[in-house]
Scaffold this motif. Structure first.
Motif, PDB file in Angstrom:
ATOM      1  N   ALA A 157       5.117  29.288  71.729  1.00 33.55           N
ATOM      2  CA  ALA A 157       4.981  28.878  72.815  1.00 33.55           C
ATOM      3  C   ALA A 157       6.253  28.869  73.479  1.00 33.55           C
ATOM      4  O   ALA A 157       6.561  28.753  74.730  1.00 33.55           O
ATOM      5  CB  ALA A 157       4.417  27.003  72.949  1.00 33.55           C
ATOM      6  N   GLU A 158       7.368  28.799  72.659  1.00 29.01           N
ATOM      7  CA  GLU A 158       8.755  28.888  72.878  1.00 29.01           C
ATOM      8  C   GLU A 158       9.008  30.142  73.727  1.00 29.01           C
ATOM      9  O   GLU A 158      10.170  30.298  74.690  1.00 29.01           O
ATOM     10  CB  GLU A 158       9.703  28.799  71.887  1.00 29.01           C
ATOM     11  N   GLY A 159       8.161  31.138  73.774  1.00 26.62           N
ATOM     12  CA  GLY A 159       8.365  32.544  74.400  1.00 26.62           C
ATOM     13  C   GLY A 159       9.150  33.457  73.886  1.00 26.62           C
ATOM     14  O   GLY A 159       9.175  34.541  74.678  1.00 26.62           O
ATOM     15  N   GLU A 160       9.551  33.313  72.671  1.00 30.26           N
ATOM     16  CA  GLU A 160      10.942  34.299  72.178  1.00 30.26           C
ATOM     17  C   GLU A 160      10.265  35.384  71.690  1.00 30.26           C
ATOM     18  O   GLU A 160      10.326  36.492  71.546  1.00 30.26           O
ATOM     19  CB  GLU A 160      11.868  33.653  71.622  1.00 30.26           C
ATOM     20  N   VAL A 161       9.095  35.189  70.715  1.00 26.11           N
ATOM     21  CA  VAL A 161       8.168  35.934  70.113  1.00 26.11           C
ATOM     22  C   VAL A 161       7.433  36.846  70.767  1.00 26.11           C
ATOM     23  O   VAL A 161       6.616  36.490  71.493  1.00 26.11           O
ATOM     24  CB  VAL A 161       7.309  35.210  68.713  1.00 26.11           C
TER      25      VAL A 161
ATOM     26  N   THR B  99      21.636  38.477  63.121  1.00 29.45           N
ATOM     27  CA  THR B  99      21.239  39.966  63.071  1.00 29.45           C
ATOM     28  C   THR B  99      19.788  40.215  63.069  1.00 29.45           C
ATOM     29  O   THR B  99      19.331  41.198  63.131  1.00 29.45           O
ATOM     30  CB  THR B  99      22.076  40.806  61.906  1.00 29.45           C
ATOM     31  N   ARG B 100      18.920  39.129  62.543  1.00 32.73           N
ATOM     32  CA  ARG B 100      17.406  39.298  62.478  1.00 32.73           C
ATOM     33  C   ARG B 100      16.913  39.478  63.923  1.00 32.73           C
ATOM     34  O   ARG B 100      17.432  38.449  64.770  1.00 32.73           O
ATOM     35  CB  ARG B 100      17.056  38.359  61.725  1.00 32.73           C
ATOM     36  N   ASP B 101      15.851  40.133  64.176  1.00 33.37           N
ATOM     37  CA  ASP B 101      15.253  40.131  65.543  1.00 33.37           C
ATOM     38  C   ASP B 101      14.225  39.010  65.797  1.00 33.37           C
ATOM     39  O   ASP B 101      13.192  39.110  64.941  1.00 33.37           O
ATOM     40  CB  ASP B 101      14.475  41.573  65.449  1.00 33.37           C
ATOM     41  N   SER B 102      14.609  38.326  66.637  1.00 31.85           N
ATOM     42  CA  SER B 102      13.799  36.919  66.649  1.00 31.85           C
ATOM     43  C   SER B 102      12.386  37.264  67.735  1.00 31.85           C
ATOM     44  O   SER B 102      11.779  36.353  67.836  1.00 31.85           O
ATOM     45  CB  SER B 102      14.580  35.928  67.284  1.00 31.85           C
ATOM     46  N   GLN B 103      12.426  38.428  68.023  1.00 31.87           N
ATOM     47  CA  GLN B 103      11.345  38.818  68.891  1.00 31.87           C
ATOM     48  C   GLN B 103      10.010  38.974  67.865  1.00 31.87           C
ATOM     49  O   GLN B 103       8.840  39.208  68.260  1.00 31.87           O
ATOM     50  CB  GLN B 103      11.458  40.040  69.817  1.00 31.87           C
ATOM     51  N   LEU B 104      10.475  39.461  66.535  1.00 35.53           N
ATOM     52  CA  LEU B 104       9.300  39.724  65.618  1.00 35.53           C
ATOM     53  C   LEU B 104       9.102  38.544  64.731  1.00 35.53           C
ATOM     54  O   LEU B 104      10.186  38.063  64.069  1.00 35.53           O
ATOM     55  CB  LEU B 104       9.601  40.768  64.744  1.00 35.53           C
ATOM     56  N   LEU B 105       7.829  38.000  64.488  1.00 35.51           N
ATOM     57  CA  LEU B 105       7.701  36.981  63.552  1.00 35.51           C
ATOM     58  C   LEU B 105       6.601  37.373  62.610  1.00 35.51           C
ATOM     59  O   LEU B 105       5.598  37.848  62.901  1.00 35.51           O
ATOM     60  CB  LEU B 105       7.304  35.654  64.324  1.00 35.51           C
TER      61      LEU B 105
ATOM     62  N   LEU C 186       0.407  24.983  60.894  1.00 36.53           N
ATOM     63  CA  LEU C 186       0.296  25.817  62.302  1.00 36.53           C
ATOM     64  C   LEU C 186       0.485  25.246  63.566  1.00 36.53           C
ATOM     65  O   LEU C 186       0.840  26.131  64.486  1.00 36.53           O
ATOM     66  CB  LEU C 186      -1.363  26.322  62.021  1.00 36.53           C
ATOM     67  N   GLU C 187       0.642  23.855  63.497  1.00 40.51           N
ATOM     68  CA  GLU C 187       1.195  23.416  64.742  1.00 40.51           C
ATOM     69  C   GLU C 187       2.501  23.814  65.253  1.00 40.51           C
ATOM     70  O   GLU C 187       2.914  24.141  66.347  1.00 40.51           O
ATOM     71  CB  GLU C 187       0.998  21.707  64.581  1.00 40.51           C
ATOM     72  N   ALA C 188       3.520  23.786  64.006  1.00 43.08           N
ATOM     73  CA  ALA C 188       4.893  24.354  64.122  1.00 43.08           C
ATOM     74  C   ALA C 188       4.750  25.743  64.577  1.00 43.08           C
ATOM     75  O   ALA C 188       5.548  26.251  65.504  1.00 43.08           O
ATOM     76  CB  ALA C 188       5.859  24.123  62.963  1.00 43.08           C
ATOM     77  N   LEU C 189       3.949  26.388  64.012  1.00 47.01           N
ATOM     78  CA  LEU C 189       3.767  27.991  64.460  1.00 47.01           C
ATOM     79  C   LEU C 189       3.311  28.240  65.896  1.00 47.01           C
ATOM     80  O   LEU C 189       3.921  28.780  66.415  1.00 47.01           O
ATOM     81  CB  LEU C 189       2.759  28.665  63.451  1.00 47.01           C
ATOM     82  N   ALA C 190       2.595  27.510  66.400  1.00 42.67           N
ATOM     83  CA  ALA C 190       1.891  27.344  67.791  1.00 42.67           C
ATOM     84  C   ALA C 190       3.177  26.860  68.584  1.00 42.67           C
ATOM     85  O   ALA C 190       3.477  27.597  69.634  1.00 42.67           O
ATOM     86  CB  ALA C 190       0.753  26.368  67.865  1.00 42.67           C
ATOM     87  N   GLY C 191       4.004  25.911  68.155  1.00 41.86           N
ATOM     88  CA  GLY C 191       5.081  25.535  68.901  1.00 41.86           C
ATOM     89  C   GLY C 191       6.243  26.748  68.997  1.00 41.86           C
ATOM     90  O   GLY C 191       6.743  26.778  70.087  1.00 41.86           O
ATOM     91  N   ARG C 192       6.223  27.226  67.964  1.00 36.04           N
ATOM     92  CA  ARG C 192       7.134  28.313  68.157  1.00 36.04           C
ATOM     93  C   ARG C 192       6.628  29.461  69.024  1.00 36.04           C
ATOM     94  O   ARG C 192       7.524  30.079  69.777  1.00 36.04           O
ATOM     95  CB  ARG C 192       7.267  28.971  66.515  1.00 36.04           C
TER      96      ARG C 192
END
Ligand SMILES: [Zn+2]
Length: 209
Positions: A143-147, A87-93, A135-141
């Motif tokens: 890059a996935e394009g969902e956020v 139920t959480r909006d995965s476009q917002l991080l 921050l590498e994992a954040l950049a990867g996240r």
């Protein structure tokens, strides 16, 4: 070795174990020799059951609580409840420094997106660089394009601002809009100590960075 009890690590009554307990309690933030002694005496004099329960729970927590694979917050499971929720909006991080900040935002705002927890802030003197903050994992996240929007909710301290700047650059490179909490959170302050109304307002009035 720190010791609350003077020469040889012996307590006044000769108990080495007591001295060691007092010393161990000093790993807690803000607890000096006097407070540690008070805590140890309280537990031994008045609450041995509480002492046993505390010891068992500390042991269990230290063994079983790890970090969520996705957002890095504390979690017993590989993926935390918030990341697993459909139920959480995965476009917002929302990026926060600590699990305590995450909890403050959960309690004060109606935010329904997801989080990324840095477990610190950029602080080269303390050995905290981009790698330690994931921050590498954040950049990867990103890059996935969902956020679609990255809300940078680091604390408004010098180091928090430097961290926010770095993260905003990451977002820019990934083509993701980045926003920062609005005024109301005092400069030099910590989100944990900001009252709910102020935090809710600052969160609602965030601006692009
Ligand atoms: Zn998570």
């Amino acid at each position: 070795m720190r010791t609350a009890t003077g020469a040889g690590g012996m307590a006044a009554n000769g108990s080495t174990l007591l001295a060691e307990l007092i010393d161990a309690l000093r790993c807690l933030p803000g607890v000096g020799a006097k407070s540690a002694q008070r805590m140890a005496f309280h537990l031994l004099e008045r609450d041995r059951e509480g002492a046993r329960a505390l010891a068992a729970k500390l042991h269990e927590a230290a063994d079983r609580i790890g970090n969520c694979r996705l957002c890095r917050t504390f979690s017993e499971a590989e993926v935390c409840v918030l990341c697993a929720s459909s139920t959480r909006d995965s476009q917002l991080l929302c990026v926060v420094e600590t699990p305590v900040d995450q909890m403050a935002i959960e309690q004060a705002t109606g935010y329904r997106g997801r989080y990324f927890v840095l477990l610190g802030r950029l602080s080269p003197l303390d050995g905290l660089g981009p790698q330690e903050l994931g921050l590498e994992a954040l950049a990867g996240r990103l890059a996935e394009g969902e956020v679609r929007e990255l809300i940078v909710a680091t604390n408004p301290t010098v180091e928090g601002e430097a961290t926010a700047y770095y993260i905003a650059q990451l977002a820019r490179r990934a083509g993701v809009r980045a926003s920062r909490l609005a005024h109301g959170v005092p400069l030099g302050g910590e989100l944990e100590f900001v009252d709910r109304g102020t935090l809710a307002h600052a969160f609602g009035q965030r601006h692009d960075v």
